[in-house]
Design a protein around this motif. Structure first.
Motif, PDB file in Angstrom:
ATOM      1  N   PHE A   6      -7.789  -5.917  -2.724  1.00  0.00           N
ATOM      2  CA  PHE A   6      -8.069  -5.114  -3.908  1.00  0.00           C
ATOM      3  C   PHE A   6      -6.955  -5.325  -4.921  1.00  0.00           C
ATOM      4  N   ALA A   7      -7.308  -5.171  -6.177  1.00  0.00           N
ATOM      5  CA  ALA A   7      -6.345  -5.371  -7.263  1.00  0.00           C
ATOM      6  C   ALA A   7      -6.264  -4.100  -8.085  1.00  0.00           C
ATOM      7  N   MET A   8      -5.083  -3.810  -8.583  1.00  0.00           N
ATOM      8  CA  MET A   8      -4.853  -2.634  -9.414  1.00  0.00           C
ATOM      9  C   MET A   8      -4.411  -3.084 -10.806  1.00  0.00           C
ATOM     10  N   THR A 126     -12.184  -5.108  -4.417  1.00  0.00           N
ATOM     11  CA  THR A 126     -12.284  -4.106  -5.476  1.00  0.00           C
ATOM     12  C   THR A 126     -11.181  -4.291  -6.501  1.00  0.00           C
ATOM     13  N   LEU A 127     -11.542  -4.141  -7.773  1.00  0.00           N
ATOM     14  CA  LEU A 127     -10.557  -4.080  -8.850  1.00  0.00           C
ATOM     15  C   LEU A 127     -10.573  -2.649  -9.364  1.00  0.00           C
ATOM     16  N   VAL A 129      -8.846   0.297 -11.980  1.00  0.00           N
ATOM     17  CA  VAL A 129      -8.021   0.610 -13.148  1.00  0.00           C
ATOM     18  C   VAL A 129      -7.504   2.024 -12.951  1.00  0.00           C
ATOM     19  N   ALA A 130      -6.195   2.155 -12.909  1.00  0.00           N
ATOM     20  CA  ALA A 130      -5.603   3.447 -12.591  1.00  0.00           C
ATOM     21  C   ALA A 130      -4.325   3.666 -13.398  1.00  0.00           C
ATOM     22  N   HIS A 131      -3.312   4.172 -12.750  1.00  0.00           N
ATOM     23  CA  HIS A 131      -2.110   4.654 -13.418  1.00  0.00           C
ATOM     24  C   HIS A 131      -0.854   4.145 -12.714  1.00  0.00           C
ATOM     25  N   LYS A 132       0.240   4.173 -13.440  1.00  0.00           N
ATOM     26  CA  LYS A 132       1.517   3.685 -12.918  1.00  0.00           C
ATOM     27  C   LYS A 132       1.911   4.405 -11.624  1.00  0.00           C
ATOM     28  N   GLY A 133       1.725   5.737 -11.593  1.00  0.00           N
ATOM     29  CA  GLY A 133       2.086   6.501 -10.395  1.00  0.00           C
ATOM     30  C   GLY A 133       1.287   6.083  -9.179  1.00  0.00           C
ATOM     31  N   GLN A 155      -2.060  -6.194  -9.978  1.00  0.00           N
ATOM     32  CA  GLN A 155      -1.220  -6.121  -8.791  1.00  0.00           C
ATOM     33  C   GLN A 155      -2.190  -6.203  -7.620  1.00  0.00           C
ATOM     34  N   VAL A 156      -2.027  -7.187  -6.746  1.00  0.00           N
ATOM     35  CA  VAL A 156      -3.023  -7.469  -5.709  1.00  0.00           C
ATOM     36  C   VAL A 156      -2.493  -7.040  -4.339  1.00  0.00           C
ATOM     37  N   PHE A 157      -3.324  -6.288  -3.632  1.00  0.00           N
ATOM     38  CA  PHE A 157      -2.998  -5.721  -2.334  1.00  0.00           C
ATOM     39  C   PHE A 157      -4.077  -6.100  -1.322  1.00  0.00           C
ATOM     40  N   THR A 158      -3.811  -5.796  -0.043  1.00  0.00           N
ATOM     41  CA  THR A 158      -4.829  -5.855   1.002  1.00  0.00           C
ATOM     42  C   THR A 158      -4.845  -4.512   1.707  1.00  0.00           C
TER      43      THR A 158
END
Length: 174
Positions: A6-8, A126-127, A129-133, A155-158
């Motif tokens: 997933f990416a943020m 999943t991509l 769109v959220a917040h810095k926190g 920013q890409v996570f698993t």
């Protein structure tokens, strides 16, 4: 154990970002510059084909709507920004010595970690769109706290079903 990528993406700028004010759970629109910036963001492959979700706060939802290519967006309340309580609308520099009641870090970690488990169980890249926190919380959950997070970058996570999260790629440009 196999994970799900997933990416943020942090939302585009708001007037309060430009003034250095804490937004938290206060629902702020994008600034005109933020709207223009988000309109110019093009999600690169393979992230452009991923399921897209957003925090229900206007600044994140609107950023998600403006991303190219356009796709359907699901709203996810667990991706809302941390609630800074009485600190919202104030400059961070003014708050250095105050410690009023706000959402505790363990609370945001619990709700974001629950979302990560759901992403892993769904098995769909999943991509979001959220917040810095929220993104900082994910970095903390992954154990990786180094590297500056750049605006306009993914920013890409698993995500793993046991709640574990890894931070795989930093600052993938749009």
């Amino acid at each position: 154990m196999r994970g799900v990528a997933f990416a943020m993406l942090r939302h585009a700028p708001t007037p309060w970002n430009e003034q250095g004010l804490l937004q938290g759970s206060t629902d702020i629109d994008l600034s005109p510059d933020g709207e223009a910036m988000a309109r110019g963001w093009k999600v690169p492959a393979p992230y452009d084909r991923w399921r897209r979700v957003a925090s229900p706060l206007t600044r994140a939802r609107r950023t998600a709507e403006l991303l190219q290519p356009p796709v359907a967006i699901a709203l996810e309340p667990r991706l809302s920004e941390i609630d800074y309580g009485a600190w919202e609308g104030r400059a961070l520099a003014d708050l250095e010595q105050e410690r009023r009641a706000a959402e505790a870090p363990p609370d945001i970690r619990l709700r974001v970690a629950a979302w990560v488990v759901d992403v892993a169980r769904a098995g769909l890249p999943t991509l979001a769109v959220a917040h810095k926190g929220v993104i900082k919380t994910l970095r903390t959950l992954s154990g990786r706290k180094t590297g500056e997070l750049k605006n306009g970058c993914l920013q890409v996570f698993t995500a793993y079903r046991n709640g574990r999260v890894t931070f795989d790629r930093i600052n993938v440009p749009l």
